[in-house]
Design a protein around this motif. Structure first.
Motif, short mmCIF file in Angstrom:
data_model
loop_
_atom_site.label_atom_id
_atom_site.label_comp_id
_atom_site.label_asym_id
_atom_site.label_seq_id
_atom_site.Cartn_x
_atom_site.Cartn_y
_atom_site.Cartn_z
N ILE A 48 0.96 -1.02 0.08
CA ILE A 48 0.01 0.09 -0.06
C ILE A 48 0.72 1.07 -0.05
O ILE A 48 0.45 2.31 -0.54
N GLU A 49 2.22 1.13 0.81
CA GLU A 49 2.67 2.30 0.61
C GLU A 49 3.19 2.66 -0.88
O GLU A 49 3.42 4.07 -0.98
N SER A 50 3.17 1.95 -1.92
CA SER A 50 3.53 2.37 -3.22
C SER A 50 2.32 3.22 -3.87
O SER A 50 2.58 4.20 -4.56
N LYS A 110 2.05 7.58 9.00
CA LYS A 110 3.24 8.59 8.86
C LYS A 110 3.15 9.00 7.65
O LYS A 110 3.43 10.14 6.93
N MET A 111 3.11 8.02 6.56
CA MET A 111 3.24 8.52 5.18
C MET A 111 2.19 9.22 4.82
O MET A 111 2.15 10.19 4.02
N ILE A 112 0.82 8.92 5.22
CA ILE A 112 -0.24 9.81 5.04
C ILE A 112 0.10 11.30 5.53
O ILE A 112 -0.22 12.20 4.78
N ASP A 113 0.50 11.60 6.70
CA ASP A 113 0.76 12.91 7.22
C ASP A 113 1.94 13.44 6.46
O ASP A 113 1.82 14.56 6.36
N ASP A 114 3.09 12.79 6.13
CA ASP A 114 4.17 13.41 5.59
C ASP A 114 3.69 13.96 4.07
O ASP A 114 4.32 14.81 3.62
#
Length: 395
Positions: A205-207, A248-252
């Motif tokens: 999902i990070e991709s 964290k990725m969503i926030d970043d």
């Protein structure tokens, strides 16, 4: 009379194999509705499970108790059951790589039909030896990927007549109108991308999160929905580290208004409604050897447009639609293809029609008939052999 036993994890256990076997059983029951037919569930249970949650009619196979495998085989041998359908995944049985299941297969005296949910193109030890032994003990093998047929022939020399390709069963779309579902879900006016399933690093999902900022620039009303709990085995080993990484990725990337995480177990109804209501379904899995995917099967079965990494199951299922397969980690292409699918209605509609055609052949009613016909043919063949042996014995 036809009588079949299913050996697998089973509901109420929350895992994909349990759900699959439950629906397989239901679809075979539907296919056999005019026949004299009975079935039996043999549910694989872990030491930490509450066995009282299971239906009392089920026979329970204790995952980590070696002698239980032979005990259950003998119980089946001494019963009126005529055939056993074994749903095989290495991780659901006890021992190294699930080797305990071999005790069951070797002690069983009834025809065994093994469905391999994992097949490696180039199997390594100990998986190779376990799969080879199961093939030897099985009367027939079923797979859900046409490529797996060739893998089994090349790796083990399995004769083609011993293997059947039967698609992964799926429900169809929800009976509720899409407009109603989108309103109910709060998706009105949004372009919705969906991923569902038990969460873990294998979902990739990070991709999608990495590709999403560019999509947001082009489509300000885009919404990415990540639906499902974290896989219980992942939680046991690593807690919620993967989900926290995604947060964290969503926030970043400042995606708080464009991503929602539905952190709950999804029922069959939940899944079909979410898929029916979405605009685009994605499976960005990093592992290219994955031979089956219930989530992609469900999306195609519901006739929704999809994008996927080119893992083995996706390559087989979407073999006539190669433009829908995007390499893992190719952020620019993922962004471009998501934008294309969400902004070009004619393109999305054309793919939707082609996917609906594929999906109709995968729905549970047809899959149940295929399994029922296979089971009956093997039982009838066994009866014919036994009848001939009895005849010769009386001469």
């Amino acid at each position: 009379m036809y009588e079949i036993a299913y050996v697998s994890t089973y509901v109420p256990k929350k895992c994909g194999l349990a759900t699959y076997t439950h629906h397989l059983r239901q679809s075979v029951q539907q296919a056999a509705q005019n026949a004299d037919f009975r079935d039996q569930v043999v549910a694989v249970v872990g030491a930490d499970e509450d066995r009282n949650l299971y239906n009392r009619s089920y026979w329970l196979l204790r995952r980590d108790v070696l002698w239980d495998y032979e005990r259950l085989a003998k119980r089946i041998n001494n019963s009126s059951i005529q055939l056993v359908s074994l749903q095989h995944e290495f991780g659901i049985f006890g021992g190294e790589a699930g080797e305990h299941v071999l005790e069951f297969a070797r002690a069983l005296q009834k025809p065994l039909v093994t469905t391999f949910h994992t097949v490696f193109e180039k199997p390594m030890s100990p998986y190779r030896e376990i799969q080879q032994a199961l093939i030897r003990e099985s009367a027939h093998i079923t797979v859900m990927n046409r490529r797996a047929v060739g893998y089994l022939q090349d790796a083990y020399g399995v004769p083609i007549e011993k293997i059947s390709y039967i698609p992964h069963g799926t429900p169809g779309p929800s009976a509720k109108p899409r407009t109603f579902l989108r309103q109910e879900l709060g998706w009105h006016g949004r372009k919705v991308i969906l991923t569902f399933g038990l969460l873990g690093p294998s979902k990739g999902i990070e991709s999608i999160l990495a590709a999403l900022p560019r999509v947001v620039e082009e489509i300000p009303n885009v919404l990415y929905v990540i639906a499902g709990q974290t896989h219980p085995e992942i939680v046991k080993q690593h807690g919620e580290a993967y989900r926290d990484k995604l947060r964290k990725m969503i926030d970043d990337h400042q995606l708080q208004n464009h991503v929602i995480m539905l952190d709950r177990y999804m029922t069959e109804t939940d899944i079909t409604e979410l898929i029916t209501a979405c605009d685009l379904y994605v499976t960005p899995y990093p592992g290219m050897e994955q031979i089956t995917s219930g989530t992609l099967a469900y999306a195609v079965g519901a006739g929704r447009p999809v994008l996927s990494t080119p893992y083995a199951y996706a390559r087989d299922l979407l073999k006539d639609l190669p433009a829908l397969l995007i390499p893992y980690g190719d952020t620019d292409r993922w962004s471009s293809e998501m934008i294309r699918m969400l902004t070009q209605d004619a393109v999305r509609s054309a793919y939707e029609q082609q996917i609906q055609k594929i999906g109709r052949s995968m729905q549970w009613a047809r899959v149940g008939i295929s399994h029922w016909n296979l089971f009956c043919s093997l039982i009838d063949a066994r009866r014919a052999v036994e009848g001939s042996e009895m005849f010769l014995a009386t001469r």
